[in-house]
Design a protein around this motif. Structure first.
Motif, PDB file in Angstrom:
ATOM      1  N   ILE A   1       0.841  -1.184   0.035  1.00 42.98           N
ATOM      2  CA  ILE A   1       0.028   0.112  -0.068  1.00 42.98           C
ATOM      3  C   ILE A   1       0.970   1.322   0.010  1.00 42.98           C
ATOM      4  CG2 ILE A   1      -0.155  -0.016   2.558  1.00 42.98           C
ATOM      5  CD1 ILE A   1      -3.017   1.197   2.002  1.00 42.98           C
ATOM      6  N   ALA A   2       0.630   2.246  -0.751  1.00 43.86           N
ATOM      7  CA  ALA A   2       1.166   3.416  -0.909  1.00 43.86           C
ATOM      8  C   ALA A   2       0.330   4.674  -0.732  1.00 43.86           C
ATOM      9  CB  ALA A   2       1.783   3.648  -2.385  1.00 43.86           C
ATOM     10  N   GLY A   3       0.621   5.486   0.399  1.00 46.75           N
ATOM     11  CA  GLY A   3      -0.501   6.841   0.508  1.00 46.75           C
ATOM     12  C   GLY A   3       0.182   7.866   0.499  1.00 46.75           C
ATOM     13  N   GLY A   4      -0.291   9.052   0.305  1.00 43.65           N
ATOM     14  CA  GLY A   4       0.444  10.356   0.465  1.00 43.65           C
ATOM     15  C   GLY A   4      -0.471  11.385  -0.200  1.00 43.65           C
ATOM     16  N   PRO A   5      -0.268  12.676   0.130  1.00 43.77           N
ATOM     17  CA  PRO A   5      -1.137  13.791  -0.685  1.00 43.77           C
ATOM     18  C   PRO A   5      -1.008  13.947  -2.177  1.00 43.77           C
ATOM     19  CG  PRO A   5       0.823  14.601   0.574  1.00 43.77           C
ATOM     20  CD  PRO A   5       0.944  13.195   0.665  1.00 43.77           C
TER      21      PRO A   5
ATOM     22  N   THR B   1      -3.221   3.650  -2.832  1.00 48.12           N
ATOM     23  CA  THR B   1      -3.290   2.700  -3.755  1.00 48.12           C
ATOM     24  C   THR B   1      -2.642   1.277  -3.070  1.00 48.12           C
ATOM     25  OG1 THR B   1      -2.921   4.467  -5.210  1.00 48.12           O
ATOM     26  CG2 THR B   1      -2.466   2.266  -5.930  1.00 48.12           C
ATOM     27  N   VAL B   2      -3.464   0.324  -3.353  1.00 41.79           N
ATOM     28  CA  VAL B   2      -3.211  -0.964  -3.042  1.00 41.79           C
ATOM     29  C   VAL B   2      -2.599  -1.767  -4.364  1.00 41.79           C
ATOM     30  CG1 VAL B   2      -3.773  -3.173  -1.837  1.00 41.79           C
ATOM     31  CG2 VAL B   2      -4.618  -1.197  -1.063  1.00 41.79           C
ATOM     32  N   TRP B   3      -1.519  -2.194  -4.248  1.00 42.71           N
ATOM     33  CA  TRP B   3      -0.984  -2.875  -5.418  1.00 42.71           C
ATOM     34  C   TRP B   3      -0.800  -4.528  -5.237  1.00 42.71           C
ATOM     35  CZ3 TRP B   3       0.974  -0.122  -9.551  1.00 42.71           C
ATOM     36  CH2 TRP B   3       1.245   1.409  -9.460  1.00 42.71           C
ATOM     37  N   ASP B   4      -1.108  -5.233  -6.088  1.00 40.44           N
ATOM     38  CA  ASP B   4      -0.841  -6.477  -6.187  1.00 40.44           C
ATOM     39  C   ASP B   4       0.510  -6.732  -6.842  1.00 40.44           C
ATOM     40  OD1 ASP B   4      -0.826  -9.430  -6.600  1.00 40.44           O
ATOM     41  OD2 ASP B   4      -2.563  -9.375  -7.790  1.00 40.44           O
ATOM     42  N   LEU B   5       1.458  -7.355  -5.920  1.00 41.64           N
ATOM     43  CA  LEU B   5       2.811  -7.632  -6.511  1.00 41.64           C
ATOM     44  C   LEU B   5       3.223  -8.799  -7.358  1.00 41.64           C
ATOM     45  CD1 LEU B   5       4.660  -6.692  -3.171  1.00 41.64           C
ATOM     46  CD2 LEU B   5       4.111  -5.119  -4.985  1.00 41.64           C
ATOM     47  N   ALA B   6       1.874  -9.709  -7.236  1.00 44.37           N
ATOM     48  CA  ALA B   6       2.024 -10.778  -8.409  1.00 44.37           C
ATOM     49  C   ALA B   6       1.706 -10.150  -9.740  1.00 44.37           C
ATOM     50  CB  ALA B   6       0.952 -11.793  -8.020  1.00 44.37           C
ATOM     51  N   THR B   7       1.401  -9.238  -9.832  1.00 48.17           N
ATOM     52  CA  THR B   7       0.946  -8.523 -11.337  1.00 48.17           C
ATOM     53  C   THR B   7       1.669  -7.223 -11.640  1.00 48.17           C
ATOM     54  OG1 THR B   7      -0.861  -7.682 -10.828  1.00 48.17           O
ATOM     55  CG2 THR B   7      -1.356  -9.962 -11.400  1.00 48.17           C
TER      56      THR B   7
END
Length: 268
Positions: free
Chosen positions: A90-94, A110-116
């Protein structure tokens, strides 16, 4: 354990104190003159490190010393966190916006799927995000505040098409820093917004009992700005403008030690 910190020569330095091994990872850059690191996170097993730079996130395998993922289209990342299984980030910020320019006064996680290497979801909301993490049940924790210095710590249910706040701890001041215990059951936060002793406080929240009130940790000096847990989860450490590192027992929340620092500490 490993420590990650940015340097002035366009690299992230990953240091293993037990072996004194040092790994240098090139920092992503929007251009050759503007490399920088906005956030760093390690996976639970310590094998992976993620670093956010100008417009992209790199996920690196420390053991094999190779890049695993390049996540593009992100901006202004203030915080990163891996899920417990290391499969999501997960990445977060202004300004963390995967698709469009983030409007002023809003943030995005933003939540990222690291498999794809693709985003699972990217959600926009009001306010300025300073920290993100996952609960033990894989819900999203997000903290931050507004320009008026009101703050919050929120738990989001992201299982549906629209994220829902399932717990909101409103704060009188901006939440500046957040750290999660190694077992992921508790978080500790730093609130800032005042200039007098006691205005800026450290508190602990139990994620297994989110309806319970937080427990304060005594901040003995003005302006703590950053907080973390020890690798075994038994100690909470805060630091800041008070030029001390203050250590507390994470169960009793009593101070166990204090070390004087020569300079102001922004991050630990």
């Amino acid at each position: 354990g490993r420590v990650g910190f940015s340097s002035d020569d366009d690299h992230l330095i990953v240091w293993s104190p037990e072996t004194d091994d040092v790994l240098r990872i090139a920092v992503p850059a929007a251009d050759e003159e503007n490399p920088w690191v906005g956030a760093v996170a390690f996976s639970k097993d310590g094998r992976l490190v993620a670093l956010a730079g100008a417009g992209q996130i790199i996920v690196w395998d420390i053991v094999d010393q190779r890049q695993l993922h390049l996540l593009q289209g992100t901006h202004g990342v203030a915080s990163l966190a891996f899920s417990a299984d290391g499969q999501k980030l997960i990445a977060g910020g202004p300004g963390n916006d995967t698709f469009n320019e983030t409007p002023k006064g809003k943030s995005r996680f933003t939540v990222w799927d690291l498999a794809t290497s693709r985003p699972i979801r990217s959600d926009l909301y009001d306010g300025i995000t300073s920290g993100v993490a996952f609960t033990p049940g894989d819900q999203v924790i997000e903290c931050g505040g507004t320009p008026q210095k009101r703050g919050w710590i929120r738990v989001w249910d992201t299982s549906g098409p629209t994220p829902l706040v399932v717990k909101d701890w409103p704060q009188k001041r901006m939440v500046w820093s957040m750290a999660q215990s190694p077992d992921r059951n508790t978080i500790t936060t730093v609130l800032i917004g005042g200039t007098e002793r006691g205005d800026n406080t450290v508190s602990v929240y139990d994620l297994r009992a989110i309806d319970q009130a937080p427990r304060p940790v005594g901040a003995a000096f003005i302006w703590p700005t950053t907080v973390t847990f020890s690798p075994d989860g038994k100690t909470i450490v805060d630091a800041g403008f008070g030029r001390h590192f203050n250590m507390y027992n994470s169960t009793t929340h009593r101070k166990v030690a204090s070390l004087k620092a020569e300079y102001v500490t922004n991050s630990i």
